[in-house]
Write a protein that holds these residues in place. Structure first.
Motif, PDB file in Angstrom:
ATOM      1  N   UNK A   1      -6.408  -4.413 -11.936  1.00  4.83           N
ATOM      2  CA  UNK A   1      -5.165  -3.992 -12.598  1.00  4.83           C
ATOM      3  C   UNK A   1      -4.063  -3.774 -11.569  1.00  4.83           C
ATOM      4  N   UNK A   2      -4.400  -3.094 -10.481  1.00  4.47           N
ATOM      5  CA  UNK A   2      -3.403  -2.816  -9.454  1.00  4.47           C
ATOM      6  C   UNK A   2      -2.967  -4.097  -8.743  1.00  4.47           C
ATOM      7  N   UNK A   3      -3.898  -5.054  -8.596  1.00  2.00           N
ATOM      8  CA  UNK A   3      -3.560  -6.330  -7.958  1.00  2.00           C
ATOM      9  C   UNK A   3      -2.514  -7.081  -8.774  1.00  2.00           C
TER      10      UNK A   3
ATOM     11  N   UNK B   1       0.821  -5.172  -8.730  1.00  2.00           N
ATOM     12  CA  UNK B   1       1.584  -5.291  -7.488  1.00  2.00           C
ATOM     13  C   UNK B   1       2.335  -6.621  -7.438  1.00  2.00           C
ATOM     14  N   UNK B   2       1.698  -7.695  -7.913  1.00  2.00           N
ATOM     15  CA  UNK B   2       2.374  -8.996  -7.953  1.00  2.00           C
ATOM     16  C   UNK B   2       3.558  -8.956  -8.919  1.00  2.00           C
ATOM     17  N   UNK B   3       3.348  -8.306 -10.076  1.00  2.00           N
ATOM     18  CA  UNK B   3       4.427  -8.183 -11.070  1.00  2.00           C
ATOM     19  C   UNK B   3       5.580  -7.364 -10.501  1.00  2.00           C
ATOM     20  N   UNK B   4       5.242  -6.253  -9.809  1.00  2.00           N
ATOM     21  CA  UNK B   4       6.263  -5.394  -9.212  1.00  2.00           C
ATOM     22  C   UNK B   4       7.050  -6.154  -8.161  1.00  2.00           C
ATOM     23  N   UNK B   5       6.356  -6.918  -7.327  1.00  2.00           N
ATOM     24  CA  UNK B   5       7.001  -7.705  -6.283  1.00  2.00           C
ATOM     25  C   UNK B   5       7.989  -8.699  -6.901  1.00  2.00           C
TER      26      UNK B   5
ATOM     27  N   UNK C   1       7.739  -0.339  -0.754  1.00  2.00           N
ATOM     28  CA  UNK C   1       6.828   0.570  -0.059  1.00  2.00           C
ATOM     29  C   UNK C   1       5.528   0.702  -0.848  1.00  2.00           C
ATOM     30  N   UNK C   2       5.635   0.762  -2.184  1.00  2.00           N
ATOM     31  CA  UNK C   2       4.443   0.826  -3.040  1.00  2.00           C
ATOM     32  C   UNK C   2       3.624  -0.447  -2.905  1.00  2.00           C
ATOM     33  N   UNK C   3       4.306  -1.579  -2.895  1.00  2.00           N
ATOM     34  CA  UNK C   3       3.622  -2.868  -2.778  1.00  2.00           C
ATOM     35  C   UNK C   3       2.833  -2.945  -1.472  1.00  2.00           C
ATOM     36  N   UNK C   4       3.425  -2.492  -0.374  1.00  2.00           N
ATOM     37  CA  UNK C   4       2.758  -2.581   0.926  1.00  2.00           C
ATOM     38  C   UNK C   4       1.583  -1.609   1.028  1.00  2.00           C
ATOM     39  N   UNK C   5       1.708  -0.453   0.395  1.00  2.00           N
ATOM     40  CA  UNK C   5       0.583   0.490   0.369  1.00  2.00           C
ATOM     41  C   UNK C   5      -0.596  -0.125  -0.373  1.00  2.00           C
TER      42      UNK C   5
END
Length: 278
Positions: free
Chosen positions: A186-188, A191-195, A163-167
């Motif tokens: 940084x967020x980009x 998000x890839x790392x989180x995915x 859900x965080x990734x899609x936001x």
């Protein structure tokens, strides 16, 4: 024993007795066309018809039950929620279609070609997330029924963190982070790392339990691990996209195999109930 199998069973008994269809008709007083359709698996015969035919062939309902029981014993003991697996497979296919389209839209946006408005893109990725959630719920059920808590917990964890990734994905597409380029970068990467981390944990669950599950589960885990690591390293995210796509397809296949096992058991139970009807 499903409809075609019943027909094959009767045809085999008849041939073992050395009888033609016409000779069997004389013994059980049933229309020859009916015998032909039963043996071809074209009709669902009534219980008294089956009993009549079996009696003429020197068999009984008990003999059929033993055959069904033996076949059921050869199938895995796990009984899945067939409906949940079915919806998970359907949602998974829809997710793959939506995901592919949304990736193409995102790539075009990187080259300053806007294919759809942010609001339309927001609706599209919301639908993508919901279908992915349904797929992961089915995967969690698969893990629970196989007593693999890591798969179950990783599936539910993936639902939350994705859900965080899609936001973040929506923010990037809508240019809501353009005013702070450093934060956006940084967020980009984050998000890839989180995915990648999400899929890595889920894939590890399949790999470490490969002996209990299946050969397909082993390769599902390997492909998912490759995809997860590729995303975590960020620079290899194109490889990660291909690997996670293959991973998701393999998840759907695993659900289908589990659904098929339960479906076969359901068919056997259906025919057994039909045999006992008067």
């Amino acid at each position: 024993m499903n409809q075609p199998e019943l027909g094959n069973y009767i045809a085999q008994l008849r041939k073992e007795k050395g009888l033609t269809q016409e000779e069997l008709v004389e013994l059980c007083n049933i229309n020859v066309r009916t015998i032909q359709r039963i043996e071809n698996g074209d009709v669902t015969p009534r219980s008294y018809t089956i009993k009549n035919i079996l009696s003429a062939l020197g068999k009984s309902i008990d003999d059929v039950f033993k055959s069904v029981e033996k076949k059921a014993a050869d199938l895995p003991a796990i009984t899945y929620n067939k409906s949940l697996l079915g919806w998970g497979m359907i949602a998974g296919v829809i997710y793959l279609i939506l995901g592919t389209l949304n990736v193409l839209v995102s790539i075009s946006e990187m080259y300053h070609t806007v294919l759809v408005s942010p609001s339309v893109y927001g609706v599209s990725i919301t639908m993508e997330y919901l279908t992915l959630t349904m797929l992961l719920i089915a995967v969690a059920h698969y893990g629970k029924m196989n007593e693999q808590s890591l798969i179950t917990n990783a599936s539910y964890g993936a639902i939350i963190f994705l859900a965080i990734f899609y936001v973040l994905d929506y923010f990037f597409y809508s240019d809501l982070l353009d005013e702070n380029e450093g934060l956006g970068t940084v967020l980009s990467y984050s998000s890839l790392f989180l995915y990648g981390l999400i899929y890595l944990f889920l894939a590890i669950g399949f790999f470490i339990h490969r002996d209990r599950l299946s050969e397909l589960a082993k390769w599902t885990g390997i492909v998912g691990i490759v995809g997860g690591i590729s995303f975590c390293l960020v620079v290899f995210f194109p490889l990660g996209m291909l690997a996670t796509l293959a991973f998701e397809i393999m998840l759907i296949i695993l659900l289908y195999k589990a659904w098929d096992i339960t479906h076969k058991k359901s068919l056997d139970l259906y025919w057994f109930r039909d045999f006992l009807c008067v």
